[in-house]
Design an enzyme around this catalytic site. Structure first.
Site, PDB file in Angstrom:
ATOM      1  CG  PHE A   1      -1.754  -1.256   1.340  1.00 33.38           C
ATOM      2  CD1 PHE A   1      -2.674  -1.636   0.373  1.00 33.38           C
ATOM      3  CD2 PHE A   1      -1.545  -2.104   2.423  1.00 33.38           C
ATOM      4  CE1 PHE A   1      -3.396  -2.814   0.492  1.00 33.38           C
ATOM      5  CE2 PHE A   1      -2.257  -3.281   2.545  1.00 33.38           C
ATOM      6  CZ  PHE A   1      -3.181  -3.642   1.577  1.00 33.38           C
ATOM      7  NE  ARG A   2       3.469   4.706  -4.034  1.00 38.12           N
ATOM      8  CZ  ARG A   2       4.591   4.347  -4.672  1.00 38.12           C
ATOM      9  NH1 ARG A   2       4.684   3.148  -5.249  1.00 38.12           N
ATOM     10  NH2 ARG A   2       5.623   5.159  -4.717  1.00 38.12           N
ATOM     11  CG  LEU A   3       1.084   1.907   4.001  1.00 36.25           C
ATOM     12  CD1 LEU A   3       0.275   1.120   5.017  1.00 36.25           C
ATOM     13  CD2 LEU A   3       0.672   3.383   4.020  1.00 36.25           C
TER      14      LEU A   3
END
Length: 200
Positions: free
Chosen positions: A177-179
């Site tokens: 989630f592009r975290l």
């Protein structure tokens, strides 16, 4: 001069990831993008190979009369980027800093370790200049072979190493989630190193 503890930590992290990249089967863990800029602020980037690294910096080799060589002499600052997608969930290492030319002794030693064909190619190539036909380069290569037949190939006088002396080293760890996780090591104007986390 002693290496600051935070720089030691950053270099140890790089070494650990560099080893992981080999174990993970990265096609070439030494491949890195080097970005330069001309004096009128026009950027350019290309992939080169890391040939040495230690507390002094990260070294690659090139011809000083090629585009990146010219740009780095006029504007001696560079950014490096390693991308190892097979390490963990993907890792990038970003390095920025001033650039210096390595010593003649260091460049001579590395050049002597290269395959003979690569040594001859360094003499034959007018890096980044216009090539009218491939045959022109092949003739220059044949000329170099004749010139150095039966003896060691010396290093061309304008072919050398460039060392990027880091004042920023960032480790970027991929996540769902592009975290992503980002850890930055930075040297301030006084020469002191600091570490901070960055938002993804």
């Amino acid at each position: 001069m002693d290496t600051p503890d935070l720089l030691k930590e950053a270099l140890a992290t790089f070494d650990a990831l560099f080893d992981e990249a080999q174990r993970a089967g990265e096609p070439d863990r030494t491949a890195m993008t080097v970005a330069t800029a001309s004096l009128d602020a026009r950027p350019s980037a290309r992939t080169v190979l890391l040939k040495a690294h230690d507390a002094r910096g990260f070294v690659f080799y090139t011809h000083l009369d090629g585009r990146k060589g010219r740009e780095l002499q006029a504007n001696p600052h560079a950014a490096l980027l390693f991308h190892w997608p097979r390490v963990r969930d993907g890792v990038q290492v970003r390095i920025e800093g001033p650039v210096e030319i390595v010593s003649d002794e260091e460049a001579d030693a590395y050049f002597a370790s290269r395959p003979r064909g690569s040594q001859l190619g360094a003499w034959a190539s007018k890096q980044s200049e216009t090539l009218e036909a491939r045959e022109q380069f092949e003739e220059r290569l044949a000329q170099a072979e004749r010139e150095f037949e039966g003896r060691d190939v010396p290093r061309p006088p304008r072919w050398t190493g460039l060392r990027v002396k880091p004042d920023t080293i960032e480790f970027w760890y991929g996540a769902n989630f592009r975290l992503h996780e980002r850890q930055a090591y930075e040297r301030d104007v006084a020469g002191d190193w600091h570490r901070r986390m960055l938002f993804p």
